[in-house]
Design a protein around this motif. Structure first.
Motif, short mmCIF file in Angstrom:
data_model
loop_
_atom_site.label_atom_id
_atom_site.label_comp_id
_atom_site.label_asym_id
_atom_site.label_seq_id
_atom_site.Cartn_x
_atom_site.Cartn_y
_atom_site.Cartn_z
N PRO A 140 -10.86 10.82 0.27
CA PRO A 140 -9.84 11.26 1.24
C PRO A 140 -9.84 12.77 1.40
O PRO A 140 -8.93 13.46 0.98
CB PRO A 140 -8.53 10.76 0.63
N ASP A 143 0.87 -1.18 0.00
CA ASP A 143 0.00 0.00 0.00
C ASP A 143 0.91 1.23 0.00
O ASP A 143 1.48 1.59 1.03
CB ASP A 143 -0.89 -0.06 1.25
N ASN A 201 1.96 4.39 4.65
CA ASN A 201 1.22 3.19 5.09
C ASN A 201 2.15 1.98 5.21
O ASN A 201 1.97 1.13 6.09
CB ASN A 201 0.09 2.88 4.10
N VAL A 211 -2.34 9.44 -6.40
CA VAL A 211 -1.34 9.69 -5.35
C VAL A 211 0.05 9.39 -5.90
O VAL A 211 0.24 8.47 -6.71
CB VAL A 211 -1.58 8.84 -4.07
N ALA A 224 -2.55 10.69 6.84
CA ALA A 224 -2.47 11.75 7.83
C ALA A 224 -3.31 11.30 9.00
O ALA A 224 -4.52 11.12 8.86
CB ALA A 224 -3.02 13.04 7.23
N VAL A 284 -14.89 -3.49 10.86
CA VAL A 284 -13.98 -2.37 11.12
C VAL A 284 -13.39 -1.87 9.79
O VAL A 284 -13.31 -2.61 8.82
CB VAL A 284 -12.82 -2.71 12.10
N GLN A 306 -9.92 11.33 6.94
CA GLN A 306 -10.75 10.71 7.97
C GLN A 306 -10.73 9.18 7.96
O GLN A 306 -10.98 8.55 8.98
CB GLN A 306 -12.20 11.19 7.81
N GLY A 307 -10.46 8.54 6.79
CA GLY A 307 -10.71 7.10 6.66
C GLY A 307 -10.04 6.21 7.69
O GLY A 307 -10.71 5.51 8.46
N LEU A 308 -8.71 6.23 7.72
CA LEU A 308 -8.02 5.34 8.67
C LEU A 308 -8.18 5.87 10.09
O LEU A 308 -8.23 5.08 11.05
CB LEU A 308 -6.54 5.21 8.29
N ALA A 351 -12.63 -7.12 8.47
CA ALA A 351 -11.80 -5.96 8.11
C ALA A 351 -11.38 -6.18 6.66
O ALA A 351 -10.24 -5.93 6.28
CB ALA A 351 -10.59 -5.87 9.03
C1 LIG Z 1 -5.93 8.21 -1.94
C2 LIG Z 1 -6.29 7.93 -0.51
C3 LIG Z 1 -5.68 8.65 0.50
C4 LIG Z 1 -6.03 8.41 1.84
N1 LIG Z 1 -5.47 9.18 2.83
C5 LIG Z 1 -5.87 9.01 4.11
C6 LIG Z 1 -5.35 9.82 5.14
O1 LIG Z 1 -4.52 10.72 4.90
N2 LIG Z 1 -5.76 9.62 6.42
C7 LIG Z 1 -6.69 8.65 6.73
O2 LIG Z 1 -7.06 8.51 7.89
N3 LIG Z 1 -7.19 7.84 5.76
C8 LIG Z 1 -6.82 8.01 4.47
N4 LIG Z 1 -7.32 7.20 3.49
C9 LIG Z 1 -8.20 6.09 3.87
C10 LIG Z 1 -7.39 4.86 4.30
O3 LIG Z 1 -6.36 4.59 3.36
C11 LIG Z 1 -8.31 3.66 4.44
O4 LIG Z 1 -9.35 4.00 5.34
C12 LIG Z 1 -7.60 2.45 5.00
O5 LIG Z 1 -6.43 2.16 4.27
C13 LIG Z 1 -8.55 1.26 4.96
O6 LIG Z 1 -7.93 0.15 5.55
P1 LIG Z 1 -8.71 -1.23 5.66
O7 LIG Z 1 -7.79 -2.15 6.35
O8 LIG Z 1 -10.07 -1.00 6.22
O9 LIG Z 1 -8.98 -1.66 4.14
P2 LIG Z 1 -8.00 -2.27 3.04
O10 LIG Z 1 -6.67 -1.59 3.09
O11 LIG Z 1 -8.78 -2.22 1.77
O12 LIG Z 1 -7.77 -3.75 3.50
C14 LIG Z 1 -8.71 -4.76 3.30
C15 LIG Z 1 -7.94 -6.06 3.28
O13 LIG Z 1 -8.88 -7.13 3.26
C16 LIG Z 1 -8.34 -8.15 2.45
N5 LIG Z 1 -9.45 -9.00 2.00
C17 LIG Z 1 -10.44 -8.70 1.14
N6 LIG Z 1 -11.26 -9.77 0.97
C18 LIG Z 1 -10.76 -10.76 1.76
C19 LIG Z 1 -11.14 -12.11 2.02
N7 LIG Z 1 -12.22 -12.64 1.43
N8 LIG Z 1 -10.40 -12.84 2.88
C20 LIG Z 1 -9.31 -12.31 3.50
N9 LIG Z 1 -8.90 -11.03 3.29
C21 LIG Z 1 -9.62 -10.27 2.42
C22 LIG Z 1 -7.65 -7.41 1.31
O14 LIG Z 1 -6.66 -8.24 0.72
C23 LIG Z 1 -7.04 -6.22 2.05
O15 LIG Z 1 -5.74 -6.48 2.48
C24 LIG Z 1 -6.99 7.42 2.15
C25 LIG Z 1 -7.60 6.67 1.12
C26 LIG Z 1 -7.26 6.93 -0.20
C27 LIG Z 1 -7.97 6.16 -1.29
#
Ligand SMILES: Cc1cc2nc3c(=O)[nH]c(=O)nc-3n(C[C@H](O)[C@H](O)[C@H](O)COP(=O)(O)OP(=O)(O)OC[C@H]3O[C@@H](n4cnc5c(N)ncnc54)[C@H](O)[C@@H]3O)c2cc1C
Length: 383
Positions: free
Chosen positions: A287, A41, A107, A181, A46, A278, A291-293, A155
């Motif tokens: 973004p 990733d 990340n 990005v 932020a 979660v 807020q996302g993470l 998750a």
């Molecule tokens: C361009 C951009 C910039 C961002 N900047 C910020 C920021 O500055 N600050 C902030 O707070 N947030 C930011 N965000 C948001 C943040 O990146 C996300 O909220 C966060 O990365 C989400 O993490 P996650 O673990 O929920 O999801 P993901 O990273 O999507 O992880 C989900 C995981 O689940 C796995 N998975 C899927 N299906 C299955 C299955 N069936 N079995 C097992 N595993 C599975 C996938 O392989 C993946 O690894 C940004 C988002 C974007 C798009």
């Protein structure tokens, strides 16, 4: 259910899933984490001070300076040429009595830290396998093997299989905008200032990454971004110079560019009958305002609180946790999702009343210290 394989099964190895698996194991539960290999990733996050404080309390980050860069100011430049333009606005953390609003982390660096902590937890077993189906508390993995656990933590991102299997309904609205990005070296340092140019198609934001380096998050129409990414490096750089109003001297690209499609995703409930969601399995949005993470880490903090108060000798403890978790998350999810959606639409709105409202809002924030304080608190996710 026959003898379970663990107390909890966490599905998904993104940052929210890693943090959740660690929190569940730290709460003393025998935990299996399904984390299939995923591409690195290359985004940055932020994270506002409450999130950083959570990471420190969970032992996931020691000193944020070791892996991150402080965000001390936010500068907003209205680049729209609209009839009603907002004033240039500078928010300074010092005004809120803070050393920084938060920290900007790569990340991949966060992931390395999380993996190191996970590795040390004897009651956390990581399986590099995908979930294929989930029925009545039995998880079938892609290789056909089966696992049972009373508590399931989904998750697994926007397309969450866990969410669907638990009957938790999500509403998703796709936008025509995406986010490009990449990492840039600028001709001069920007210190701790995040600089946002607000264009009609979406913001173009430079987030400080130490010295002359900045992480770009450019929101625009998907086709425009794909064309920019697929053109020559020279044409991309020329576009970046123009979008950043040539304020930073010579710009160079120091990473490939990636394009992320954007959507809004909400759920009515974040937990039911022994299943909790979660991170992006429960919420996703553009973004804007970082807020996302931040929200995903608040999910994890609330899951840890629900686990800390439950009586695990009760036969239905996992159901109690999922009910308690859904209740704890309801307000924050509704409030943050609504705030980001309104902000995003107001940034894009072509309607004059919306422009006036937004420009008026920024003037109010520029001029009224009380409102600025409230805006700081909401933006940082203080409860
Ligand atoms: C361009 C951009 C910039 C961002 N900047 C910020 C920021 O500055 N600050 C902030 O707070 N947030 C930011 N965000 C948001 C943040 O990146 C996300 O909220 C966060 O990365 C989400 O993490 P996650 O673990 O929920 O999801 P993901 O990273 O999507 O992880 C989900 C995981 O689940 C796995 N998975 C899927 N299906 C299955 C299955 N069936 N079995 C097992 N595993 C599975 C996938 O392989 C993946 O690894 C940004 C988002 C974007 C798009």
């Amino acid at each position: 259910m026959s003898q379970p394989d663990a107390d909890a099964l966490v599905v998904g190895g993104g940052l929210a899933g890693m943090a959740a698996a660690i929190a569940v194991a730290q709460a003393g539960l025998e935990t299996i984490h399904l984390a299939p290999p995923a591409p690195p990733d290359r985004r940055t996050s932020a994270l506002m001070m409450p999130s950083v404080e959570y990471l420190q309390s969970a032992g996931l980050v020691n000193d944020p300076e070791e892996i991150g860069h402080p965000l001390t100011q936010i500068r907003i430049i209205d680049a729209t040429n609209r009839l009603i333009r907002a004033p240039e606005t500078l928010f300074d953390a010092a005004e809120a009595g803070l050393a920084a609003f938060g920290w900007n982390f790569a990340n991949m660096r966060l992931m390395e830290r999380f993996q190191a902590v996970a590795h040390e937890l004897p009651n956390l077993r990581v399986e590099a396998a995908s979930l294929a189906t989930l029925e009545a508390g039995t998880a079938t993995l892609a290789d056909g093997s089966r696992l049972q656990a009373p508590l399931i933590v989904g998750a697994d991102g926007k397309k969450s299989l866990v969410r669907g299997a638990a009957g938790l309904v999500a509403r998703e609205t796709a936008f025509t905008q995406s986010a490009l990005v990449c990492d840039l070296d600028l001709g001069r340092p920007i210190g701790g200032t995040s600089i946002e140019f607000h264009y009609p198609q979406g913001p173009f934001t430079l987030v400080p990454a130490g010295g002359n380096r900045a992480n770009l998050v450019w929101i625009d129409d998907h086709q425009v971004l794909v064309a920019a990414r697929e053109g020559s490096p020279e044409s991309l750089l020329a576009l970046l110079q123009e979008k950043s109003q040539r304020l930073f001297g010579r710009i160079s690209l120091v990473s490939p560019a990636f394009v992320f499609p954007l959507s809004n995703l909400t759920v009515d409930r974040a937990g039911t009958e022994g299943v909790v969601l979660v991170g992006e399995a429960a919420h996703a949005f553009p973004p804007i305002g970082a807020q996302g993470l931040n929200l995903g880490l608040r999910d994890v903090a609330d899951l840890a609180s629900a686990l800390a108060t439950v009586d695990r000798s009760a036969p239905d403890w996992a159901h109690v946790v999922s009910r308690d978790y859904a209740r704890r998350r309801a307000n924050d999810l509704a409030r943050t999702g609504g705030m980001v959606d309104t902000l995003f639409r107001s940034l894009l709105a072509e309607m004059i009343p919306a422009q006036a409202l937004r420009a008026g809002g920024l003037w109010a924030l520029k001029l009224a210290p009380v409102l600025r304080k409230q805006a700081f608190a909401v933006g940082m996710g203080r409860r």
